[in-house]
Design an enzyme around this catalytic site. Sequence first.
Site, PDB file in Angstrom:
ATOM      1  CE  LYS A  86      54.097  -3.551 -24.025  1.00  0.00           C
ATOM      2  NZ  LYS A  86      56.068  -2.090 -24.029  1.00  0.00           N
ATOM      3  CB  THR A 113      49.354   2.022 -13.898  1.00  0.00           C
ATOM      4  OG1 THR A 113      48.401   2.390 -14.587  1.00  0.00           O
ATOM      5  CG2 THR A 113      49.924   2.695 -13.539  1.00  0.00           C
ATOM      6  N   GLY A 134      38.563  -6.303 -23.105  1.00  0.00           N
ATOM      7  CA  GLY A 134      37.520  -7.166 -23.031  1.00  0.00           C
ATOM      8  C   GLY A 134      35.999  -6.063 -22.372  1.00  0.00           C
ATOM      9  N   GLY A 193      50.302  18.330  -5.888  1.00  0.00           N
ATOM     10  CA  GLY A 193      51.532  18.275  -4.636  1.00  0.00           C
ATOM     11  C   GLY A 193      51.381  16.438  -3.785  1.00  0.00           C
ATOM     12  CG  HIS A 218      75.488   1.867  15.959  1.00  0.00           C
ATOM     13  ND1 HIS A 218      75.645   2.746  16.053  1.00  0.00           N
ATOM     14  CD2 HIS A 218      77.226   1.607  15.698  1.00  0.00           C
ATOM     15  CE1 HIS A 218      76.558   4.073  15.881  1.00  0.00           C
ATOM     16  NE2 HIS A 218      77.271   2.691  15.880  1.00  0.00           N
TER      17      HIS A 218
END
Length: 462
Positions: free
Chosen positions: A41, A45, A118, A180, A439
């Site tokens: 598709k 990823t 391909g 990790g 702010h």
Amino acid sequence: MANDASTVFDLVILGGGSGGYAAALRGAQLGLDVALIEKDKVGGTCLHNGCIPTKALLHAGEIADQARESEQFGVKATFEGIDIAGVHKYKDEVVSGLYKGLQGLIASRKVTYIEGTGRLSSPTSVDVDGRRIEGRHVLLATGSVPRSLPGLEIDGQRIISSDHALKLDRVPQTAIVLGGGVIGVEFASAWKSFGTDVTVIEGLKHLVPVEDENSSKLLERAFRKRGIKFNLGTFFEKAEYTQDGVRVTLADGKTFDAEVLLVAIGRGPVSQGLGYEEQGVAMDRGFVLVDEYMRTNVETISAVGDLVPTLQLAHVGFAEGILVAERLAGLKTVPVDYDGVPRVTYCHPEVASVGITEAKAKEIYGADKVVALKYNLAGNGKSKILKTAGEIKLVQVKDGAVVGVHMVGDRMGEQVGEAQLIYNWEALPAEVAQLIHAHPTQNEALGEAHLALAGKPLHAHD
């Protein structure tokens, strides 16, 4: 037209992930006749098995945490658990909507889209399921897949990759995450939010080890507070099945048991059996080697994205694909400055950075030429409102530009846009300090950090 061997495209792209489709869209926009070949598709990823679905899981986890913790904000809510089928429905709807939009974009730009497997058959052609697609230039963009370790077989049931984790039909009671780095800590964070007892195993001495050490330590502190366990500094030895799960043994003999083991040690390039080496393309450990303009050693072939040994990030793929399209269209191009690429790990709390670490800066400029400043989010009003902890760390060349911005805290990924401008425009602290930040916002913390570095702190101690 793609079936007609007499048709020669300006650009034939093998792989429709971030790098490939970005090159296709930009190339077509610039008047190139483009063929885009994808076996699965378009979107690759990132859209289907990476950035987008993982962030949807993390957001669902964030909602779960907010429901559990709502009373501290004066809101009475009841958390009744995770409906994993509902989570997947939400995730898949996000992916599906973006996928349809991308398909529409490719059609509107008049890119010739070819669905099939391909293989590079010459320096100027790709064979797709028995058809030969000819081009004046070929762009290799076949991406990456989850890696494993020798002797560690991913079965998709008890020992899983990130692809399997995205489709898991249950919330595991216990899980070990091997690795990790970005992928590992993001899944650990999401699973913890869903109620899983998680342990992360990282062979290096810190979580997210490529980040500034201060960011790693802040994340480790936050994970401890959340109850996410981790074991650092000892490498994986073996994994074996138990009666109801998996046992992991480390090099020092320590063992960990869990229902599932997620192997999250990174991603490897998809290049084997695709004809690259046969056509003389220079390779190293499966990666295609390129110069700063993404050119391979074969004049008519370029490569981008996870296939090349640069940062494995979707937005890097976009930039590299655009660079190739513009170069082929005759525009003046500038190589990607990979230090200037924003990096975000979307765990809770988020880790965001751009530029170089303090250690790298000292290595380049000398320890006496580097200034580092930490601004604690405890001084930021909006962070107080959100009840998030963390810091913004600035790394500056003495009397010069800011060369690193490292941030830890909820929503810090949304602040990295300004941070990348600061780094890439080689801004001086005083120049950023004179900009007015709204702010109360978390973005204001970036301004406050520069005020402090410029010698005029406001909501920070001298």
